[in-house]
Motif scaffolding. Structure first.
Motif, PDB file in Angstrom:
ATOM      1  N   LYS A  78       0.814  -1.208   0.000  1.00  0.00           N
ATOM      2  CA  LYS A  78       0.000   0.000   0.000  1.00  0.00           C
ATOM      3  C   LYS A  78       0.854   1.267   0.000  1.00  0.00           C
ATOM      4  O   LYS A  78       0.438   2.324   0.468  1.00  0.00           O
ATOM      5  CB  LYS A  78      -0.911  -0.009   1.236  1.00  0.00           C
ATOM      6  N   LEU A  79       2.072   1.134  -0.521  1.00  0.00           N
ATOM      7  CA  LEU A  79       3.027   2.245  -0.427  1.00  0.00           C
ATOM      8  C   LEU A  79       2.479   3.545  -1.022  1.00  0.00           C
ATOM      9  O   LEU A  79       2.642   4.617  -0.429  1.00  0.00           O
ATOM     10  CB  LEU A  79       4.328   1.857  -1.139  1.00  0.00           C
ATOM     11  N   ALA A 106       2.887   5.630   2.208  1.00  0.00           N
ATOM     12  CA  ALA A 106       4.310   5.825   2.503  1.00  0.00           C
ATOM     13  C   ALA A 106       4.754   7.175   1.935  1.00  0.00           C
ATOM     14  O   ALA A 106       4.808   7.363   0.725  1.00  0.00           O
ATOM     15  CB  ALA A 106       5.126   4.702   1.902  1.00  0.00           C
ATOM     16  N   LEU A 166      -1.736  -7.022   4.438  1.00  0.00           N
ATOM     17  CA  LEU A 166      -0.620  -6.108   4.225  1.00  0.00           C
ATOM     18  C   LEU A 166       0.568  -6.851   3.635  1.00  0.00           C
ATOM     19  O   LEU A 166       0.635  -8.072   3.669  1.00  0.00           O
ATOM     20  CB  LEU A 166      -0.238  -5.488   5.576  1.00  0.00           C
ATOM     21  N   ASP A 200       4.613  -2.759   4.327  1.00  0.00           N
ATOM     22  CA  ASP A 200       3.660  -1.942   5.072  1.00  0.00           C
ATOM     23  C   ASP A 200       3.874  -2.107   6.564  1.00  0.00           C
ATOM     24  O   ASP A 200       4.603  -2.997   6.999  1.00  0.00           O
ATOM     25  CB  ASP A 200       2.230  -2.376   4.725  1.00  0.00           C
ATOM     26  N   SER A 201       3.213  -1.251   7.309  1.00  0.00           N
ATOM     27  CA  SER A 201       3.199  -1.385   8.761  1.00  0.00           C
ATOM     28  C   SER A 201       1.771  -1.595   9.224  1.00  0.00           C
ATOM     29  O   SER A 201       0.827  -1.154   8.559  1.00  0.00           O
ATOM     30  CB  SER A 201       3.760  -0.121   9.411  1.00  0.00           C
ATOM     31  N   PHE A 202       1.637  -2.263  10.348  1.00  0.00           N
ATOM     32  CA  PHE A 202       0.327  -2.381  10.960  1.00  0.00           C
ATOM     33  C   PHE A 202      -0.114  -0.991  11.426  1.00  0.00           C
ATOM     34  O   PHE A 202       0.719  -0.084  11.585  1.00  0.00           O
ATOM     35  CB  PHE A 202       0.369  -3.341  12.141  1.00  0.00           C
TER      36      PHE A 202
END
Ligand SMILES: [Fe+2]
Lengths: 121, 773
Positions: free
Chosen positions: B404-405, B409, B437, B441-443
């Motif tokens: 999902k960059l 991001a 994800l 990605d990060s949570f």
């Protein structure tokens, strides 16, 4: 930002970021001219003059909230411009109905909006 | 009528002729979809190439499929196996445990330890309420009683918490104390916070224990009319050792447990010792109850283990040195590693279906965009029957699965040097947390995603897909340009995947003379890397077609091979960084990070390794003097002049996107020849971080000579050899001018030589020269 507003912010880093951002914008406004707009139109991606490159660095680093992106409606034929929500799971919104026939034209249309936002801010 | 959407996945990515494969499909707005088996030939719709090409294959699987809306359990949690309902306590109880909440104040209730039914309000449990306060809840199905702590939980601080309930008198207490040390929490001792709260009240109601309610860590049982039973109210944060006693423990008792003691033996119903089960080879998803009832709990959606615990002292940097300090288990409400959808249809792969890349194309309604889906899978031959094999980099597909960059991001636009180009598919993917994800990605709680699975639809592992951040094909659809080249040139080839290579090792590739790798085979397990190294040293030839290859250390478990673990740390171009002490993978006990930091830089195997990435443009190669050397001149035979690859579907050049360089200091074989190098890269091409000791101005394309793609070749023992392009864009350059171009000529020369048995061309000179110079 007013001093009384900044003391309300939990993350003091944000107070400085805003100050830095204001200085950046003031400087970058002085770089905007017909030449760099024309330069971008001719070559939206790749190596640019220092003035255009600085402006683009700034635009690209912006936060995700309301950041413009190109929306592809039909590959290699039809593009629009949207703005991201900056919130996970929330759709981007369409910012204009204008249709661009190439992705390069959309990159430039998006650039013009960013320039306009910079000059108006 | 609702918009029609179809998504699917398979139970396995790699399947042999004669084996069965299951399709899991979910659809909105339709009850049927038209299915067609297709062989995928080319996946990039760029007008400078041949466009999308597939081949419809007759099979009885084709035709109308019944499809339904399927539901996905989100969030990681532990479910306790308690067949005799020992935790259905109709009497006094104490629940206790160490917790480290990542985002205590979310506006939603987060259950931490519960035997609670959210639908009927029956049971008991402790959690964090929507305002961020610890809370004990007891309910009888009609009425609910609450006890809340006095002070809100501070995020990322270790606490010991407990709740007691006296069944007879109704007295309930809630115990909360910070157990932070110099190392274990976000903050240290200099912060004048009081973490302590002790509250007490008398409840009017008592817990009613429904026999069907499971004990859950991170969440509570729930029921939805359509989807049935599921877990809701999952928690973001770590827990460490925790338990349940069948008596009211005193404050003094709890103080002792807070300091690390066990409760009195005769009161324990369960004591989950999260530090039990570690070996040098990691730990699995079972949490062991060391109490008398052995009520082990099982992880769902991969709670992350091998995390620092409440008593981590900062000296031992991994669980292999001090397992007792690694009781931390990290939970994320947005983790998903198995969608567990019902099987929609199954297929036996026909014995005569050629090894290749296939998909079930599903269409309904308009049959484009969201109403068209390609459920991709890879067919292996029963027995290898070609000299040539394409190794599909499925581990790297997993790493990027549903990234999902572009949406979140901030770094993506500076990195790619362009605004993203998104589609309806990207938006759909972003809107639905069920797709999960990627390891980029990060949570939502900020932690990097270290597990990725293919038991969910992977919307960027599809033909035609263009990666939104860069507006080009990437990974799977880019690799189809190599498949398209193989098909165009009528090569006989087999397909294998990273998963096969990992499971079978050298045996899997030994039958082949030549292996072609994907455009971006970045993620490697030790078994995969060993197999390739052995293959080449025993006489195999590798055409390493991409760049930023053999880079991250990853791990797969034998039980859940569909799920990959990666920990990003210390060095390398990385989307997140593992926290101190959390550098070792739970799956194998290996240190994560780059292969380079474990003594195996990519240069050692491939001749080149990652040097820069830019994404805004691509360049061409120019022959280097070695190209004319009599031992390797065959490689560029037929390429007029000095230029190679001044064309391509990725920014018009064969050298770009991400690029690799020759480096003797990192183990490039000393006799390696540089056939050609790129240059003139834009300033958006920046030096990779693992090359940096001091950062200084000007580490960019126009100022640093190292920023280039090197096309290299070296020979190995027993007629082995490795050819590397040093560029991701090389693969996408092949289809230009209907596969008729200089990059294609080079590849053809190399592949033709590599698939032949016996000696390689140019070898005749080696004896005469003694050394291969
Ligand atoms: Fe990568």
């Amino acid at each position: 930002m007013l001093p009384e507003q900044s003391t309300e912010i939990d993350d003091k880093d944000e107070v400085y970021r805003k100050r830095y951002d204001k200085m950046q914008r003031e400087f970058l406004k002085t770089l905007i001219c017909d030449e760099i707009i024309e330069e971008h139109k001719n070559k939206p991606l790749g190596q640019h003059s220092e003035a255009l490159e600085r402006v683009l660095y700034y635009f690209r680093r912006a936060g995700m909230n309301d950041k413009y992106v190109v929306k592809c409606e039909e590959p290699f034929k039809k593009y629009k411009i949207m703005a991201l929500s900056g919130v996970r799971g929330r759709s981007p919104r369409l910012v204009e109905d204008k249709i661009y026939e190439t992705v390069q034209a959309a990159y430039h249309g998006l650039f013009l909006r960013r320039v306009q936002d910079l000059m108006e801010a | 009528m609702a918009e029609i959407k179809i998504f699917g996945y398979t139970d396995k990515l790699s399947v042999k002729q004669g084996e069965k494969i299951d399709f899991h499909v979910s659809a909105d707005g339709t009850k049927t979809a038209k299915a067609q088996l297709v062989k995928l030939i080319h996946g990039d719709e760029h007008p400078d190439g041949p466009g999308y090409i597939d081949q419809e294959i007759d099979n009885k699987i084709n035709g109308e499929w019944k499809v339904e809306k399927q539901f996905t359990q989100l969030g990681s949690f532990l479910k306790v196996k308690d067949p005799e309902n020992k935790l259905a306590i109709d009497g006094d109880f104490t629940i206790f445990g160490y917790i480290y909440p990542s985002t205590p104040k979310t506006g939603h209730h987060q259950w931490i330890f519960s035997r609670w039914d959210n639908k009927t309000n029956e049971g008991y449990g402790i959690g964090i309420n929507k305002d961020g306060y610890l809370e004990l809840v007891v309910g009888d199905g009609k009425e609910v009683d609450y006890l809340i702590s006095e002070l809100p939980i501070v995020k990322k601080i270790w606490y010991f918490v407990a709740a007691t309930f006296n069944y007879k008198t109704g007295e309930a207490t809630l115990y909360q104390e910070g157990v932070l040390t110099r190392y274990n929490s976000l903050l240290g001792k200099v912060v004048p916070y009081d973490y302590r709260s002790h509250t007490k009240t008398t409840f009017r109601f008592k817990q009613k224990n429904n026999p069907n309610t499971p004990f859950i860590v991170s969440g509570a049982e729930d029921l939805h009319e359509l989807r049935g039973r599921f877990i809701s109210g999952t928690y973001a944060g770590k827990v460490d050792r925790h338990g349940v006693c069948s008596k009211v423990l005193s404050k003094e008792d709890l103080d002792k447990i807070r300091d690390g003691d066990l409760p009195e033996n005769n009161s324990i119903v369960a004591y989950w010792d999260t530090t039990v089960g570690f070996s040098d080879n990691g730990i699995n998803n079972t949490v062991i109850d060391i109490g008398p009832n052995k009520l082990n709990s099982e992880g769902h959606n991969h709670p992350v283990r091998a995390m620092t615990g409440w008593n981590w002292n900062g000296k031992n940097d991994n669980f292999r040195l001090a397992p007792k300090e690694y009781g931390g288990i990290d939970f994320h409400p947005d983790s998903i590693t198995d969608a567990k959808w019902n099987i929609t249809n199954s297929m036996i792969i026909p014995e005569d279906l050629k090894s290749g890349i296939y998909a079930i194309r599903l269409r309904s309604g308009p049959g484009t965009g969201l109403s068209e889906e390609y459920v991709v899978f890879f067919v292996r031959p029963k027995k290898p029957n070609s000299k040539l094999c394409f190794l599909v980099p499925t581990a790297s597909y997993l790493a990027y699965a549903n990234e999902k960059l572009s949406f979140e991001a901030t770094i993506i636009q500076p990195m790619t040097g362009q605004p993203p180009t998104i589609t309806d598919i990207d938006i759909e993917q972003y809107k639905n947390p069920e797709f999960g994800l990627s390891t980029y990605d990060s949570f939502a709680d900020g932690a990097g995603v270290c597990f990725s699975s293919y038991k969910r639809p992977i919307l960027n592992m599809r033909p035609k897909y263009r990666t939104s951040g860069m507006g080009i094909t990437w990974q799977f659809p880019a690799d189809l340009s190599i498949i398209g080249w193989l098909e165009h040139n009528k090569y006989e080839y087999d397909i294998i995947t990273d998963e096969d290579l990992h499971k079978e090792g050298l045996d899997c590739v030994k039958p082949y003379n030549c292996l072609i790798t994907g455009t971006h085979n970045e993620y490697y397990s030790e078994k995969m890397l060993n197999a390739l190294e052995d293959f080449v040293s025993e006489g195999g030839r590798v055409f390493s077609s991409g760049a930023n290859s053999y880079y991250w250390v990853v791990a797969f478990s034998d039980e859940q091979p569909w799920c990959m673990e990666v920990r990003k740390l210390e060095a390398g171009m990385r989307a997140w960084a593992a926290k101190p002490g959390e550098y070792y993978m739970q799956t194998t006990g290996e240190k994560g990070g780059l292969w380079r930091t474990r003594g195996r830089p990519p240069q050692k195997f491939a001749g080149v390794g990652f040097i820069a990435e830019g994404f805004d443009t691509a360049e061409k190669y120019r022959k280097m003097p070695d190209a004319w050397h009599r031992t390797v001149s065959w490689i560029t035979e037929g390429v007029e002049g000095e230029i190679i690859g001044d064309h391509g579907l990725a920014y018009g050049g064969a050298a770009g996107v991400e690029i690799d360089r020759y480096d003797l200091s990192l183990g490039t074989p000393p006799h390696t020849k540089i056939i050609a190098s790129s240059g003139g890269h834009s300033d958006n091409y920046v030096l990779v971080t693992e090359e940096l000791l001091y950062a200084y101005a000007g580490l960019v394309g126009s100022l640093d000579y190292r920023i280039r793609a090197d096309m290299t070749y070296f020979t190995a023992p027993n007629n082995g050899a490795v050819f590397s392009t040093g560029s991701i864009a090389f693969g996408q350059s092949l289809p230009s001018n209907n596969f008729n171009n200089s990059a294609s000529t080079v590849m053809k020369n190399v592949i033709d030589a590599f698939i032949k048995d016996g000696k390689l061309p140019g070898g005749a000179w080696t004896l005469e020269e003694k050394q291969w110079k």
